[in-house]
Scaffold this active site. Structure first.
Site, PDB file in Angstrom:
ATOM      1  N   TRP A 140       0.845  -1.193   0.000  1.00 19.78           N
ATOM      2  CA  TRP A 140       0.000   0.000   0.000  1.00 19.78           C
ATOM      3  C   TRP A 140       0.887   1.253   0.000  1.00 19.78           C
ATOM      4  O   TRP A 140       1.858   1.329   0.741  1.00 19.78           O
ATOM      5  CB  TRP A 140      -0.913  -0.004   1.248  1.00 19.78           C
ATOM      6  CG  TRP A 140      -1.684   1.269   1.362  1.00 19.78           C
ATOM      7  CD1 TRP A 140      -2.780   1.633   0.644  1.00 19.78           C
ATOM      8  CD2 TRP A 140      -1.372   2.381   2.205  1.00 19.78           C
ATOM      9  NE1 TRP A 140      -3.184   2.898   0.992  1.00 19.78           N
ATOM     10  CE2 TRP A 140      -2.331   3.386   1.950  1.00 19.78           C
ATOM     11  CE3 TRP A 140      -0.372   2.632   3.150  1.00 19.78           C
ATOM     12  CZ2 TRP A 140      -2.331   4.617   2.603  1.00 19.78           C
ATOM     13  CZ3 TRP A 140      -0.364   3.865   3.803  1.00 19.78           C
ATOM     14  CH2 TRP A 140      -1.346   4.833   3.533  1.00 19.78           C
ATOM     15  N   ASP A 191     -15.912  12.238  -2.457  1.00 15.23           N
ATOM     16  CA  ASP A 191     -15.342  10.936  -2.073  1.00 15.23           C
ATOM     17  C   ASP A 191     -16.143  10.318  -0.926  1.00 15.23           C
ATOM     18  O   ASP A 191     -17.313  10.659  -0.681  1.00 15.23           O
ATOM     19  CB  ASP A 191     -13.852  11.132  -1.719  1.00 15.23           C
ATOM     20  CG  ASP A 191     -13.004   9.913  -2.018  1.00 15.23           C
ATOM     21  OD1 ASP A 191     -12.979   8.991  -1.187  1.00 15.23           O
ATOM     22  OD2 ASP A 191     -12.369   9.868  -3.086  1.00 15.23           O
ATOM     23  N   ASP A 192     -15.530   9.436  -0.205  1.00 17.83           N
ATOM     24  CA  ASP A 192     -16.147   8.651   0.879  1.00 17.83           C
ATOM     25  C   ASP A 192     -16.846   9.554   1.903  1.00 17.83           C
ATOM     26  O   ASP A 192     -16.348  10.638   2.217  1.00 17.83           O
ATOM     27  CB  ASP A 192     -15.008   7.875   1.559  1.00 17.83           C
ATOM     28  CG  ASP A 192     -15.503   6.776   2.455  1.00 17.83           C
ATOM     29  OD1 ASP A 192     -16.717   6.663   2.656  1.00 17.83           O
ATOM     30  OD2 ASP A 192     -14.637   6.026   2.954  1.00 17.83           O
ATOM     31  N   ASP A 200      -2.507   5.712  -3.099  1.00 18.41           N
ATOM     32  CA  ASP A 200      -2.905   6.654  -2.050  1.00 18.41           C
ATOM     33  C   ASP A 200      -1.755   7.564  -1.664  1.00 18.41           C
ATOM     34  O   ASP A 200      -1.949   8.511  -0.909  1.00 18.41           O
ATOM     35  CB  ASP A 200      -3.383   5.889  -0.807  1.00 18.41           C
ATOM     36  CG  ASP A 200      -4.862   5.562  -0.898  1.00 18.41           C
ATOM     37  OD1 ASP A 200      -5.533   6.076  -1.806  1.00 18.41           O
ATOM     38  OD2 ASP A 200      -5.345   4.788  -0.055  1.00 18.41           O
ATOM     39  N   ASP A 211     -14.171   2.176  -5.418  1.00 16.28           N
ATOM     40  CA  ASP A 211     -13.087   1.840  -4.497  1.00 16.28           C
ATOM     41  C   ASP A 211     -13.236   0.399  -3.989  1.00 16.28           C
ATOM     42  O   ASP A 211     -14.303  -0.226  -4.131  1.00 16.28           O
ATOM     43  CB  ASP A 211     -13.149   2.832  -3.323  1.00 16.28           C
ATOM     44  CG  ASP A 211     -11.809   3.038  -2.637  1.00 16.28           C
ATOM     45  OD1 ASP A 211     -10.888   2.252  -2.879  1.00 16.28           O
ATOM     46  OD2 ASP A 211     -11.701   3.990  -1.842  1.00 16.28           O
ATOM     47  N   MET A 212     -12.202  -0.128  -3.381  1.00 17.46           N
ATOM     48  CA  MET A 212     -12.231  -1.486  -2.805  1.00 17.46           C
ATOM     49  C   MET A 212     -11.075  -1.552  -1.818  1.00 17.46           C
ATOM     50  O   MET A 212      -9.933  -1.547  -2.227  1.00 17.46           O
ATOM     51  CB  MET A 212     -12.025  -2.505  -3.930  1.00 17.46           C
ATOM     52  CG  MET A 212     -12.482  -3.910  -3.624  1.00 17.46           C
ATOM     53  SD  MET A 212     -11.442  -4.806  -2.493  1.00 17.46           S
ATOM     54  CE  MET A 212      -9.959  -5.071  -3.427  1.00 17.46           C
ATOM     55  N   ASN A 213     -11.403  -1.552  -0.518  1.00 19.32           N
ATOM     56  CA  ASN A 213     -10.379  -1.250   0.468  1.00 19.32           C
ATOM     57  C   ASN A 213      -9.945  -2.372   1.388  1.00 19.32           C
ATOM     58  O   ASN A 213      -9.485  -2.108   2.493  1.00 19.32           O
ATOM     59  CB  ASN A 213     -10.839  -0.063   1.321  1.00 19.32           C
ATOM     60  CG  ASN A 213     -10.676   1.237   0.565  1.00 19.32           C
ATOM     61  OD1 ASN A 213      -9.587   1.555   0.106  1.00 19.32           O
ATOM     62  ND2 ASN A 213     -11.756   1.964   0.391  1.00 19.32           N
TER      63      ASN A 213
HETATM   64  C1  DGJ Z   1      -9.049   4.687  -0.442  1.00 20.96           C
HETATM   65  C2  DGJ Z   1      -8.838   5.499  -1.669  1.00 20.96           C
HETATM   66  O1  DGJ Z   1      -7.657   5.126  -2.310  1.00 20.96           O
HETATM   67  C3  DGJ Z   1      -8.836   6.980  -1.302  1.00 20.96           C
HETATM   68  O2  DGJ Z   1      -8.554   7.752  -2.428  1.00 20.96           O
HETATM   69  C4  DGJ Z   1     -10.173   7.325  -0.712  1.00 20.96           C
HETATM   70  O3  DGJ Z   1     -11.167   7.185  -1.685  1.00 20.96           O
HETATM   71  C5  DGJ Z   1     -10.450   6.438   0.483  1.00 20.96           C
HETATM   72  N1  DGJ Z   1     -10.297   5.046   0.173  1.00 20.96           N
HETATM   73  C6  DGJ Z   1     -11.843   6.679   0.999  1.00 20.96           C
HETATM   74  O4  DGJ Z   1     -12.193   5.815   1.983  1.00 20.96           O
END
Ligand code: DGJ
Length: 756
Positions: free
Chosen positions: A200, A367-368, A549, A479-481
């Protein structure tokens, strides 16, 4: 005809003036690999390239014949257990427990064009003249199964796209527990393997290692292609450079678990294989079932790594990315994430948007944090309706206000996730991936929705459809976190649990397909905690991807440089962010932040309502510069010149198709003192053109004379003698010597052809 079949030798030759790919039907009916590389003249037989010979201890196929050994034959799509001792391309477990198979040539078809792969992303053609496809059908009569190997050669590119398809006609169930997309046996091991590795916020670092006996591999078992390894590898000769020498590039058009490896046996044969990672994969094949592997793309370059990258760029930009935005320059956007994180309301957003409009920005991206009761990352994923406390008039009201300012509006979603604290999870606790009776792990306090289930994908589609159809939305950031764990689908038969990871990805693709069909003019940008799914699979649906990021301009040089090995500039989301940078706390000059971000899909991600007037004025100029040059930047030919992995200076450039204009990005990390002279040898120019050289953002009066700009030189001089980039700082930083001295400085050189 770029594919021929020679009846007498049973050789297939795929060639197009740049590359040749030759395979043959072996004596046992299986397929042997003869050659892949620079184009060679066609002839009736290349069989001698098989190079069989008796070797002691070999396991041989025919009694009294000590020569024909699968252990030593270079093959197209090998199996394990019947002579070959290396890792196989596939494995099928039969009802009686046997894993031995024997797929022999049955028929083939050669035709113009390239078929789509049902449910999977793949490269494509627009006219049948652009490519020719060979489909070879092999059959194992004992297990009543067909295997179709497809190869498409592109007419104008040194590219072969491949995949494999299994079709069972067996009344008994077969289980496929390995099915690679490609296997390539190369006759020697004198290669270095290049991979794109990281984690990351430091995605796609370029790593180089020499092949040795045994396996050199990269992989993902995270459920996404990952920011740890990218589904790509290249093999280059030790003497190959960025611009000279042979290279093979291999890239998998897939967004989930993958394995890419080179196995070198002790006879120095290098076996490249790439495909879905076999760990956790088990695909039952019942009578009539088909399994289609993802596509793998093989590129051969005679012109070094940069030549390989340019081929990938052309192919992926124009024959993998699709739709309305494929060939369009991308809007300059502002994203509120690093400006506000979760802490915003309508007023704050409108203030940023109105300032953005004054600067010339074209798209505002929310965004979020706009949905459910989301004020931190603990809740509401899956509840895709607006948070009316933050946005009293909802997304529709906000989007209309932003639209009335003359900006387009974009919105963030994370469709594949949920939180325990969400209406969606409360209503459907069995919709997450989790193993019965066991604790389920979280990532960022969130859980993975089971996208292998149609009803889950349908629900998310309907929720997203409602928001996207009610509000004027031009852009979606998907997105996908988190990575996947406890992968198990509730309600699915035990025997099908090994299909879940792949079905999940098919579910993601199906949702992308439905949304891009329903909203063809929305620009989709994929994202996965930055670049954890920067892969060819998603480029098919979303022509751009949030690269990382990490928005620091120094770190980004490495990230964008590595990403450019495979992916075009038009696909790389790149934003100017605040100082100190939020990830590494570094201060870099505003012009350097923009000079890096220009080489991507450009935008801003900081609170512009808090910036001094002089910075806003500089941003206006940056935006005007990007508008003037974005077609060239996003669609020109890209050359890497100096690597940030090798020194203090990074340089790259883009050249227009007609070579009349070029932009060079030149970045220096730390300020050296009193050092030697430097020249930068440029690439891709017209030798006979006289180019005027200036610096972006500086008039000729402002440009310090020592920088050797505001002059002209012919293309040959600039490419062979080079552009003087020497650093003039000798330690005497008195007046007149300042300007671009100091750490983290950069320049954009503009070259404009003035005539011959
Ligand atoms: C991860 C993304 O890479 C960011 O740019 C942002 O959108 C955050 N998530 C939001 O939770």
């Amino acid at each position: 005809m770029p594919i021929v079949f020679h009846e007498s030798s049973k050789d297939f030759h795929l060639y197009n003036g740049q590359i040749s790919y030759i395979l043959t039907v072996l004596r046992n009916g299986q397929l042997g690999q003869l050659y892949f590389g620079k184009a060679i003249r066609d002839k009736e037989s290349f069989n001698h390239l098989l190079e069989t010979r008796a070797r002691a201890m070999a396991v041989c196929a025919y009694e009294f014949d000590r020569v024909f050994s699968m252990e030593h034959i270079k093959q197209e799509y090998p199996s394990y257990g019947a002579g070959d001792m290396r890792h196989p391309a596939y494995e099928i477990v039969q009802e009686n427990g046997s894993r031995i198979t024997d797929f022999v040539y049955k028929s083939h078809r050669i035709y113009a064009g390239k078929p789509a792969l049902s449910g999977l992303p793949a490269t494509y053609t627009e006219t049948d003249e652009e490519a020719t496809t060979l489909e070879i059908t092999l059959e194992d009569t004992l297990i009543k199964t067909e295997l179709i190997l497809s190869y498409t050669i592109f007419e104008q590119l040194p590219v072969i796209a491949r995949s494999a398809r299994f079709i069972s006609h067996n009344p008994e169930q077969l289980r496929l527990n390995r099915a690679m997309s490609l296997n390539l046996d190369l006759p020697d091991k004198d290669y270095e393997m290049i991979e794109l590795t990281g984690a990351w916020s430091r995605e796609r670092s370029v790593k180089n290692r020499r092949l040795e006996h045994g396996i050199t591999s990269i992989y993902s078992m995270r459920g996404c292609s990952s920011n740890n390894f990218n589904p790509f590898l290249a093999l280059k000769r030790p003497e190959t450079t960025e611009h000279t020498g042979p290279v093979y590039g291999f890239s998998l058009v897939y967004s989930g678990n993958f394995l890419a490896q080179v196995e070198v046996d002790t006879y120095d044969v290098a076996r490249v294989s790439m495909g879905i990672h076999p760990e956790g994969f088990l695909w039952p094949l019942n009578n009539g079932d088909t399994f289609q592997t993802p596509e793998a793309v093989m590129v051969y370059s005679e012109n070094g790594l940069n030549g390989m990258s340019q081929t990938f760029h052309t192919l992926y930009r124009s024959r993998l990315a699709r739709g309305f935005w494929r060939d369009k320059t991308r809007p300059i956007l502002i994203n509120n994430w690093e400006a506000t994180y979760f802490d915003f309301n309508e007023e704050k957003i409108l203030n940023i948007a109105s300032k953005a409009k004054e600067l010339g920005i074209e798209l505002f991206v929310l965004d979020d944090g706009w949905f459910g009761r989301r004020n931190d990352d603990l809740s509401s994923l899956g509840d895709w309706y607006p948070n009316l406390e933050k946005l009293p008039e909802g997304i529709t009201g906000l989007a209309k206000k932003i639209q009335a300012m003359g900006l387009k509006f974009g919105l963030w979603f994370e469709p594949e996730m949920t939180n325990f604290d969400s209406d969606l999870y409360r209503a459907h606790p069995d919709w997450i991936l989790s193993t019965p009776g066991r604790r389920v792990s979280h990532g960022r306090c969130q859980y993975v929705l089971d996208f292998s289930k149609t009803e889950v994908v349908d629900n998310i589609y309907e929720q997203m459809y409602k928001v996207l159809s009610e509000a004027p939305i031009s852009y979606v950031k998907w997105d996908m976190n988190r990575c996947m764990s406890e992968v198990y689908s509730h309600g699915l038969d035990a025997g099908l649990q090994g299909t879940v990871m792949h079905r999940y990805i098919l579910g993601v693709y199906s949702l992308y397909e439905r949304l891009t069909q329903a909203f063809p003019e929305i620009l989709f940008e994929s994202c996965a905690s930055g670049g954890a799914r920067f892969d060819p699979g998603l480029l098919y649906y979303a022509p751009q991807c949030w690269t990382s990021d990490d928005t620091d301009a120094v770190e980004r040089q490495k990230i964008q440089y590595g990403t450019s090995f495979v992916y075009p500039i038009s696909s790389m989301g790149a934003h100017v962010s605040a100082v100190p940078n939020h990830q590494v706390l570094r201060y870099t000059p505003l012009n350097t932040r923009a000079n890096v971000a220009y080489f991507g899909t450009f935008g801003y991600e900081l609170d512009i309502t808090k910036l001094p007037e002089d910075e806003l004025e500089t941003m206006k100029q940056q935006i005007a510069f990007m508008k003037e040059n974005r077609r060239l930047l996003q669609y020109g030919t890209f050359y890497r010149l100096l690597s940030p992995f090798e020194g203090n200076v990074t340089a790259w450039m883009v050249v227009s198709d007609d070579k009349s204009k070029a932009l060079i990005g030149f970045y220096r990390t730390l300020q050296p003192i009193n050092v030697g002279y430097q020249r930068l040898q440029l690439k891709g120019l017209d030798e006979t053109q006289n180019y005027h050289v200036t610096l972006a953002g500086q008039s000729s009066e402002e440009t310090p004379k020592r920088l050797h700009v505001d002059m002209s030189a012919y293309g040959d001089e600039l490419m062979y003698a080079g552009l003087i980039t020497s650093d003039a700082a000798s330690g005497e930083n008195q007046e007149g010597y300042q300007g671009d001295n100091g750490d983290f400085q950069s320049r954009i050189y503009i070259l404009e052809a003035m005539g011959k």
